[in-house]
Design a protein around this motif. Structure first.
Motif, PDB file in Angstrom:
ATOM      1  N   PHE A   1       5.876 -69.961  33.266  1.00 50.23           N
ATOM      2  CA  PHE A   1       5.407 -68.955  34.196  1.00 50.23           C
ATOM      3  C   PHE A   1       6.172 -69.051  35.510  1.00 50.23           C
ATOM      4  O   PHE A   1       6.674 -68.046  36.020  1.00 50.23           O
ATOM      5  CB  PHE A   1       3.902 -69.124  34.440  1.00 50.23           C
ATOM      6  CG  PHE A   1       3.348 -68.064  35.337  1.00 50.23           C
ATOM      7  CD1 PHE A   1       3.308 -66.746  34.914  1.00 50.23           C
ATOM      8  CD2 PHE A   1       2.899 -68.374  36.604  1.00 50.23           C
ATOM      9  CE1 PHE A   1       2.821 -65.752  35.745  1.00 50.23           C
ATOM     10  CE2 PHE A   1       2.411 -67.389  37.439  1.00 50.23           C
ATOM     11  CZ  PHE A   1       2.371 -66.075  37.010  1.00 50.23           C
TER      12      PHE A   1
ATOM     13  N   TYR B   1       9.738 -67.697  35.765  1.00 46.37           N
ATOM     14  CA  TYR B   1       9.932 -66.266  36.005  1.00 46.37           C
ATOM     15  C   TYR B   1      10.408 -66.021  37.431  1.00 46.37           C
ATOM     16  O   TYR B   1      11.202 -65.133  37.692  1.00 46.37           O
ATOM     17  CB  TYR B   1       8.623 -65.516  35.749  1.00 46.37           C
ATOM     18  CG  TYR B   1       8.698 -64.056  36.110  1.00 46.37           C
ATOM     19  CD1 TYR B   1       9.155 -63.122  35.196  1.00 46.37           C
ATOM     20  CD2 TYR B   1       8.325 -63.638  37.384  1.00 46.37           C
ATOM     21  CE1 TYR B   1       9.235 -61.796  35.533  1.00 46.37           C
ATOM     22  CE2 TYR B   1       8.406 -62.299  37.726  1.00 46.37           C
ATOM     23  CZ  TYR B   1       8.863 -61.375  36.802  1.00 46.37           C
ATOM     24  OH  TYR B   1       8.956 -60.064  37.145  1.00 46.37           O
TER      25      TYR B   1
ATOM     26  N   ARG C   1      13.908 -63.020  32.959  1.00 48.62           N
ATOM     27  CA  ARG C   1      12.531 -62.620  33.263  1.00 48.62           C
ATOM     28  C   ARG C   1      11.777 -62.343  31.970  1.00 48.62           C
ATOM     29  O   ARG C   1      10.654 -62.792  31.776  1.00 48.62           O
ATOM     30  CB  ARG C   1      12.517 -61.374  34.151  1.00 48.62           C
ATOM     31  CG  ARG C   1      13.035 -61.650  35.541  1.00 48.62           C
ATOM     32  CD  ARG C   1      12.633 -60.599  36.545  1.00 48.62           C
ATOM     33  NE  ARG C   1      13.304 -60.861  37.794  1.00 48.62           N
ATOM     34  CZ  ARG C   1      14.470 -60.320  38.144  1.00 48.62           C
ATOM     35  NH1 ARG C   1      15.059 -59.442  37.334  1.00 48.62           N
ATOM     36  NH2 ARG C   1      15.031 -60.625  39.288  1.00 48.62           N
TER      37      ARG C   1
ATOM     38  N   VAL D   1       8.490 -64.205  29.951  1.00 43.42           N
ATOM     39  CA  VAL D   1       7.315 -63.548  29.383  1.00 43.42           C
ATOM     40  C   VAL D   1       7.029 -64.091  27.987  1.00 43.42           C
ATOM     41  O   VAL D   1       5.884 -64.384  27.640  1.00 43.42           O
ATOM     42  CB  VAL D   1       7.513 -62.014  29.323  1.00 43.42           C
ATOM     43  CG1 VAL D   1       6.349 -61.363  28.585  1.00 43.42           C
ATOM     44  CG2 VAL D   1       7.660 -61.437  30.717  1.00 43.42           C
TER      45      VAL D   1
ATOM     46  N   SER E   1      -0.173 -64.042  39.937  1.00 37.93           N
ATOM     47  CA  SER E   1       0.543 -65.324  39.843  1.00 37.93           C
ATOM     48  C   SER E   1      -0.419 -66.496  39.924  1.00 37.93           C
ATOM     49  O   SER E   1      -0.062 -67.607  39.571  1.00 37.93           O
ATOM     50  CB  SER E   1       1.619 -65.480  40.929  1.00 37.93           C
ATOM     51  OG  SER E   1       1.749 -64.340  41.682  1.00 37.93           O
TER      52      SER E   1
ATOM     53  N   THR F   1       2.674 -62.264  33.347  1.00 41.46           N
ATOM     54  CA  THR F   1       4.103 -62.243  33.646  1.00 41.46           C
ATOM     55  C   THR F   1       4.669 -60.859  33.397  1.00 41.46           C
ATOM     56  O   THR F   1       5.451 -60.335  34.197  1.00 41.46           O
ATOM     57  CB  THR F   1       4.858 -63.263  32.767  1.00 41.46           C
ATOM     58  OG1 THR F   1       4.012 -64.376  32.516  1.00 41.46           O
ATOM     59  CG2 THR F   1       6.107 -63.731  33.444  1.00 41.46           C
TER      60      THR F   1
END
Lengths: 331, 67
Positions: free
Chosen positions: A90, A93, A273, A277, B11, B53
């Motif tokens: 996470f 990203y 990116r 995910v 986030s 995300t």
């Protein structure tokens, strides 16, 4: 325990096939035309290839053997691998695309170089390089130990395990040297597909063999050994351990040289990116694997070396062809 | 609520799911989809995180193309 010749042969054939593909993928001379081409494939890899590469770099022999043995001995402490990697993916990203952009503009292919140029500090760069190499040594050792364990269980009585481990390490080193990043990438794709197929098969099939069904297995585990299914609330490795280990390891994951290499191969910041995910989905395999550790806990006789939990479980349950396929995946 | 604050909110979600909530979900019952609750929670978080995300990705993408 005596080994199993069929399993050993199949493992051998598949591993050799994969090594061959590693060499073949490097036939093209352009692979060795420049450092950038060799180490990061000219930065042309799309989302899917980066996913495969990072995945194969992070989920290795040790992951499969280590997680099941942790689950076998420590129960749900093994689950720590899930939050840890999810947090890592996470946050990746947010910082990987920046790292990638800067590296592309300055033709950087390693983290140490990145520190040198970005922060203008030779000391920091030196530190990162040293830490990277130092940390890789136990890591490679783990991988080799994983392969060695696999061969020990399959090949006892047939081959000299140590020699085979050394030879296989040299082969991988050779094809990496020869093909640059492309060799490991193509083998990563094959390995990942094998991993998914075999692990899903094991996870569906092993509970059926030993308990009748998945539900029956969970029932048995939750009545006989509920301590396996939760994190201990007391003792040295309790919830605080679980949380801090997850957070710290998560923050550090992409500092690993082998994780970072996959990053530099990406063709665009956008690919990274998207990669962030999809990477958490790899963990489906992990969760299921941990349950195999619980299966092992109930099936294997007491006193089994936890290092061999998964391998012995497979050998006890199948033998022969499936064993070979599964072992080659792990190795 | 602006896009920025949605992104900030999203986030935080994975950290809450994966770390802050762990002491409260550390239990066997109820068993959901054949998974003990702790494992189910981690599984659930594993699906939620990519969703977060991905939403951030989409939000930022429209921002980038609007510039």
């Amino acid at each position: 325990m005596q080994g199993n010749l069929t399993a050993l042969l199949i493992t051998g054939i598949i591993v050799l096939g994969v090594v061959l593909i590693g060499f073949l993928s490097g036939r093209d001379k352009t692979n060795r035309s420049s450092v950038e081409e060799w180490s990061v494939g000219g930065r042309r890899f799309g989302t899917l290839l980066v996913w495969f590469l990072v995945g194969a770099d992070l989920y290795t022999a040790y992951t499969f053997l280590g997680l099941t043995s942790t689950a076998y001995t420590g129960g749900s402490l093994a689950f720590f691998a899930i939050p840890y990697t999810i947090i890592a993916y996470f946050i990746s990203y947010f910082f990987l695309p920046k790292l990638w952009k800067f590296s592309k503009n300055h033709k950087i292919t390693t983290l140490a170089d990145y520190a040198k140029v970005r922060f203008n500090s030779k000391f920091l760069s030196f530190l990162i390089a040293v830490v990277g190499v130092l940390m890789l040594i136990p890591y490679i050792d783990l991988q080799l130990a994983g392969i060695q364990d696999t061969l020990t269980v399959a090949g006892t009585g047939f081959i000299n395990v140590k020699v085979v481990v050394i030879v296989s390490f040299l082969l991988v080193a050779l094809f990496t040297f020869f093909s640059g990043i492309k060799g490991p990438t193509y083998t990563a794709v094959i390995k990942d597909i094998l991993v998914w197929v075999i692990m899903l098969f094991l996870v569906v099939n092993l509970p059926i063999i030993h308990f009748g069904s998945w539900g029956a297995m969970i029932d048995k585990v939750s009545t006989d050994s509920p301590q396996l299914l939760t994190i201990p609330t007391s003792g040295p490795k309790g919830i605080p351990w679980f949380l801090t280990a997850s957070l710290v390891s998560g923050l550090a994951l992409f500092m690993w040289a082998h994780a970072a290499t996959g990053v530099f191969t990406a063709k665009s910041a956008d690919a990274l990116r998207k990669n962030a995910v999809f990477l958490p989905l790899y963990n489906i395999v992990l969760i299921l694997l941990i349950f195999l550790g619980f299966v092992a806990f109930h099936v294997l006789p007491e006193g089994t070396n936890p290092r061999f939990a998964l391998l012995n479980l497979i050998q006890v349950s199948y033998g022969g062809v499936v064993q070979g396929l599964a072992y080659s995946t792990i190795a | 609520m602006g896009k920025k604050s949605i992104i900030v909110l999203l986030s935080v979600v994975p950290f809450i799911f994966m770390l802050a909530a762990i002491p409260f979900v550390n239990r066997v019952q109820p068993i959901i989809f054949g998974l003990p609750f702790l494992a189910f929670w981690l599984f659930f978080g594993m699906l939620i995180t990519p969703l977060c995300t991905f939403t951030i990705y989409k939000l930022q993408k429209s921002e980038r193309s609007a510039e």
